[in-house]
Write a protein that holds these residues in place. Structure first.
Motif, PDB file in Angstrom:
ATOM      1  N   ASP A  30       0.857  -1.193   0.000  1.00  0.00           N
ATOM      2  CA  ASP A  30       0.000   0.000   0.000  1.00  0.00           C
ATOM      3  C   ASP A  30       0.891   1.241   0.000  1.00  0.00           C
ATOM      4  O   ASP A  30       1.891   1.311   0.716  1.00  0.00           O
ATOM      5  CB  ASP A  30      -0.920  -0.013   1.234  1.00  0.00           C
ATOM      6  CG  ASP A  30      -2.061   0.981   1.101  1.00  0.00           C
ATOM      7  OD1 ASP A  30      -3.214   0.545   0.994  1.00  0.00           O
ATOM      8  OD2 ASP A  30      -1.788   2.203   1.095  1.00  0.00           O
ATOM      9  N   GLU A  94     -12.305   3.368  -1.150  1.00  0.00           N
ATOM     10  CA  GLU A  94     -11.881   4.508  -1.971  1.00  0.00           C
ATOM     11  C   GLU A  94     -11.469   4.079  -3.363  1.00  0.00           C
ATOM     12  O   GLU A  94     -11.596   4.856  -4.312  1.00  0.00           O
ATOM     13  CB  GLU A  94     -10.720   5.240  -1.286  1.00  0.00           C
ATOM     14  CG  GLU A  94     -11.168   5.927   0.004  1.00  0.00           C
ATOM     15  CD  GLU A  94     -10.049   6.667   0.711  1.00  0.00           C
ATOM     16  OE1 GLU A  94      -8.874   6.530   0.296  1.00  0.00           O
ATOM     17  OE2 GLU A  94     -10.353   7.374   1.687  1.00  0.00           O
ATOM     18  N   HIS A  99     -10.063  -5.355  -3.199  1.00  0.00           N
ATOM     19  CA  HIS A  99      -8.737  -5.564  -2.625  1.00  0.00           C
ATOM     20  C   HIS A  99      -8.885  -5.946  -1.162  1.00  0.00           C
ATOM     21  O   HIS A  99      -9.791  -5.476  -0.472  1.00  0.00           O
ATOM     22  CB  HIS A  99      -7.846  -4.320  -2.771  1.00  0.00           C
ATOM     23  CG  HIS A  99      -8.462  -3.057  -2.278  1.00  0.00           C
ATOM     24  ND1 HIS A  99      -9.396  -2.358  -3.015  1.00  0.00           N
ATOM     25  CD2 HIS A  99      -8.304  -2.362  -1.121  1.00  0.00           C
ATOM     26  CE1 HIS A  99      -9.772  -1.286  -2.336  1.00  0.00           C
ATOM     27  NE2 HIS A  99      -9.124  -1.268  -1.165  1.00  0.00           N
TER      28      HIS A  99
HETATM   29  P1  AMP Z   1      -9.757   1.417   0.375  1.00  0.00           P
HETATM   30  O1  AMP Z   1     -10.184   2.514   1.283  1.00  0.00           O
HETATM   31  O2  AMP Z   1      -9.958   0.060   0.984  1.00  0.00           O
HETATM   32  O3  AMP Z   1     -10.389   1.523  -1.003  1.00  0.00           O
HETATM   33  O4  AMP Z   1      -8.202   1.563   0.251  1.00  0.00           O
HETATM   34  C1  AMP Z   1      -7.519   1.836  -0.912  1.00  0.00           C
HETATM   35  C2  AMP Z   1      -6.057   1.741  -0.577  1.00  0.00           C
HETATM   36  O5  AMP Z   1      -5.334   1.826  -1.790  1.00  0.00           O
HETATM   37  C3  AMP Z   1      -5.544   2.855   0.346  1.00  0.00           C
HETATM   38  O6  AMP Z   1      -4.986   2.264   1.518  1.00  0.00           O
HETATM   39  C4  AMP Z   1      -4.502   3.556  -0.507  1.00  0.00           C
HETATM   40  O7  AMP Z   1      -3.379   3.981   0.240  1.00  0.00           O
HETATM   41  C5  AMP Z   1      -4.130   2.479  -1.510  1.00  0.00           C
HETATM   42  N1  AMP Z   1      -3.621   2.973  -2.786  1.00  0.00           N
HETATM   43  C6  AMP Z   1      -4.189   3.905  -3.581  1.00  0.00           C
HETATM   44  N2  AMP Z   1      -3.451   4.092  -4.687  1.00  0.00           N
HETATM   45  C7  AMP Z   1      -2.402   3.251  -4.595  1.00  0.00           C
HETATM   46  C8  AMP Z   1      -1.286   2.959  -5.433  1.00  0.00           C
HETATM   47  N3  AMP Z   1      -1.086   3.593  -6.604  1.00  0.00           N
HETATM   48  N4  AMP Z   1      -0.394   2.028  -5.014  1.00  0.00           N
HETATM   49  C9  AMP Z   1      -0.571   1.394  -3.843  1.00  0.00           C
HETATM   50  N5  AMP Z   1      -1.611   1.609  -3.013  1.00  0.00           N
HETATM   51  C10 AMP Z   1      -2.514   2.530  -3.380  1.00  0.00           C
END
Ligand code: AMP
Ligand code: ZN
Length: 112
Positions: A30, A94, A99
């Protein structure tokens, strides 16, 4: 899905810090870790969220959940780890590509 950042990572159009890959799954760190180790396990196929999963995804979901402890162990999370799946806006999701967060290390993660 052309506007999905995780599909772009799968396609190699955006970089990631890759931990594991097979024909169906990709795992990377992440970008904003909650803990010393914070991995995201994603299916390569675009699935919006857990709410869109059907019985046809049973094997894929099982593979994700079985991969979590294996990678946690490989990353030294011997005392335990947390898994998290945010589903939908109300669930704090988000990125709308399924995932599973796997995180731990450092102080026990008790606040989520
Ligand atoms: P969620 O709130 O479960 O949708 O979390 C999305 C996660 O994706 C967050 O913890 C972000 O930090 C992570 N994230 C977003 N963009 C990227 C990226 N390009 N590479 C790695 N992690 C990411
Ligand atoms: Zn996607």
């Amino acid at each position: 899905m052309s506007d999905c950042i995780f599909c772009k990572i799968v396609a190699g159009q955006l970089p990631c810090s890759k931990v594991y890959e097979d024909d169906e799954l990709l795992v990377f760190h992440d970008i904003h870790p909650f803990a010393r180790v914070h991995l995201l396990i994603i299916p390569k196929a675009h699935i919006v969220s857990l709410a869109e999963c059907t019985p046809e995804h049973e094997r894929l979901l099982s593979r994700i959940m079985l991969l979590a402890p294996r990678l946690a162990k490989e990353h030294g999370l011997d005392s335990g780890f947390k898994t998290l799946v945010n589903t939908g806006r109300g669930g704090g999701q988000e990125v709308f590509h399924l995932h599973v967060h796997v995180f731990g290390g450092g102080d026990p993660v008790t606040h989520i």
